[in-house]
Design an enzyme around this catalytic site. Structure first.
Site, short mmCIF file in Angstrom:
data_model
loop_
_atom_site.label_atom_id
_atom_site.label_comp_id
_atom_site.label_asym_id
_atom_site.label_seq_id
_atom_site.Cartn_x
_atom_site.Cartn_y
_atom_site.Cartn_z
N LYS A 12 0.85 -1.18 0.00
CA LYS A 12 0.00 0.00 0.00
C LYS A 12 0.89 1.23 0.00
CE LYS A 12 -4.58 0.79 0.43
NZ LYS A 12 -5.57 0.11 -0.41
N THR A 63 -3.91 -5.31 0.76
CA THR A 63 -3.32 -3.97 0.87
C THR A 63 -4.11 -3.12 1.86
OG1 THR A 63 -4.54 -3.02 -1.00
CG2 THR A 63 -2.46 -4.12 -1.49
N ASP A 64 -5.40 -3.38 2.00
CA ASP A 64 -6.18 -2.66 3.01
C ASP A 64 -5.71 -3.02 4.41
OD1 ASP A 64 -8.62 -0.90 3.42
OD2 ASP A 64 -9.16 -2.62 4.67
N PHE A 161 32.07 29.01 -12.15
CA PHE A 161 32.21 27.83 -13.00
C PHE A 161 33.05 28.22 -14.20
CE2 PHE A 161 30.10 24.49 -15.85
CZ PHE A 161 30.82 23.44 -15.28
N ARG A 178 28.50 33.83 -9.44
CA ARG A 178 27.15 33.47 -9.86
C ARG A 178 26.32 33.08 -8.65
NH1 ARG A 178 27.21 27.22 -12.22
NH2 ARG A 178 28.28 26.29 -10.42
N GLN A 221 29.57 20.10 -8.39
CA GLN A 221 30.16 18.80 -8.09
C GLN A 221 31.10 18.87 -6.90
OE1 GLN A 221 29.65 20.09 -11.09
NE2 GLN A 221 29.24 18.52 -12.64
N ASN A 247 20.58 21.94 -10.48
CA ASN A 247 20.70 23.40 -10.54
C ASN A 247 19.32 24.05 -10.60
OD1 ASN A 247 23.49 24.10 -10.56
ND2 ASN A 247 23.67 23.24 -12.61
N HIS A 249 18.55 27.26 -11.96
CA HIS A 249 19.31 28.26 -12.71
C HIS A 249 18.76 29.67 -12.49
CE1 HIS A 249 21.82 25.42 -14.79
NE2 HIS A 249 20.77 24.74 -15.23
#
Length: 283
Positions: A12, A63-64, A161, A178, A221, A247, A249
């Protein structure tokens, strides 16, 4: 060639519940409550092949029933953490049903913070989602992973970067200043199932956030690796951590057509496409 059943599991998903921790030492309006909300996925593996191949349901734990078990264990367990609750729930299925060989439990917590120090008022926190997974296998100790999902963090400088690979398809320019923004997901594995989970989680998250801020980032990284290393140093019980840092951006807006200079002030925020950065750091 006849078909064969290679593997199977069922359970479930998205069973959501909340629990109010009540001291029950005064009238409800006069005591200090704690509100916990969790969404749970349960998956069972075991001797269920006949249900698939022969329509024989005698071994199937409905599942119940799985859903109801989530609620019952929530009542009986102190729910000190989603990890400890997950261990209790997974081991319940292993202990209760001899034909269940494995149980996987995944949990996501909605964090409620106290509102204006009211003893029974709360506001949902959307800064991050605590997560946990527990895998219980008959004859073995449960394996516990903890994590945090969708933690949006950013720093507006101390990130660049440069000197990345050049070829005819590169259009991105070097930058030494940045915005670094990401929606971080982290998951770490404990070496053993007996851990002070709240304290360990707090130590890992604190280390991740502190390391995100304390250096000049030459790439996502590099920052990801630094953060993973810091998390393992802060929590000796953690054997490995996996981090995903896509990212978010923030691209410098072109204000030239409007006779304005844009000195790293106004940015266009984009959701897609986005850079996807992932790594696992181990001891």
């Amino acid at each position: 060639m006849a078909a064969r059943l290679a593997e199977n599991s069922y359970g479930k998903h998205q069973v959501r519940f909340s629990k109010v921790r009540r001291p029950r030492q005064a009238a409800p309006k006069d005591e200090r409550h704690e509100l916990v909300e969790v969404c749970v996925d349960v998956e069972l593996t075991g001797d269920f092949a006949a249900a698939y191949t022969d329509g024989d349901n005698r071994s199937v734990v409905a599942t119940d029933t799985c859903k109801n078990t989530v609620y019952v264990v929530a009542k009986d367990d102190p729910l000190d953490s989603i990890e400890s609750y997950g261990v209790a729930l997974a081991t319940h299925f292993i202990d209760r049903y001899e034909h269940v060989s494995e149980c996987a439990v995944s949990l996501r917590e909605t964090v409620w913070d106290r509102l204006n120090d009211c003893p029974h008022g709360f506001a949902a926190r959307d800064r991050a989602t605590p997560t946990a997974t527990v895998h219980a296998k008959r004859g073995s100790a449960p394996v516990v992973h903890a994590g945090v999902a969708d933690l949006v963090i950013a720093k507006t400088t101390e990130s660049g970067f440069v000197d990345f690979h050049r070829d005819e398809f590169r259009t991105l320019a070097d930058t030494d200043d940045r915005i670094l923004a990401t929606q971080m997901t982290a998951e770490w594995r404990y070496a053993e199932p007996t851990v002070d989970y709240p304290a360990a989680r707090a130590a890992v998250v604190e280390a991740l956030l502190a390391r995100f801020l304390d250096h000049y980032s030459r790439s996502v990284q590099e920052t990801l690796y630094f953060m993973g290393d810091a998390a393992l140093a802060a929590c000796v019980q953690a054997a490995a951590i996996e981090l995903t840092m896509p990212n978010k951006h923030h691209l410098l807006a072109n204000l030239g057509p409007f006779d304005r200079e844009n000195d790293n002030e106004v940015f266009v925020v984009t959701d897609e496409p986005f850079g996807y950065i992932n790594a696992k750091v181990t001891r």
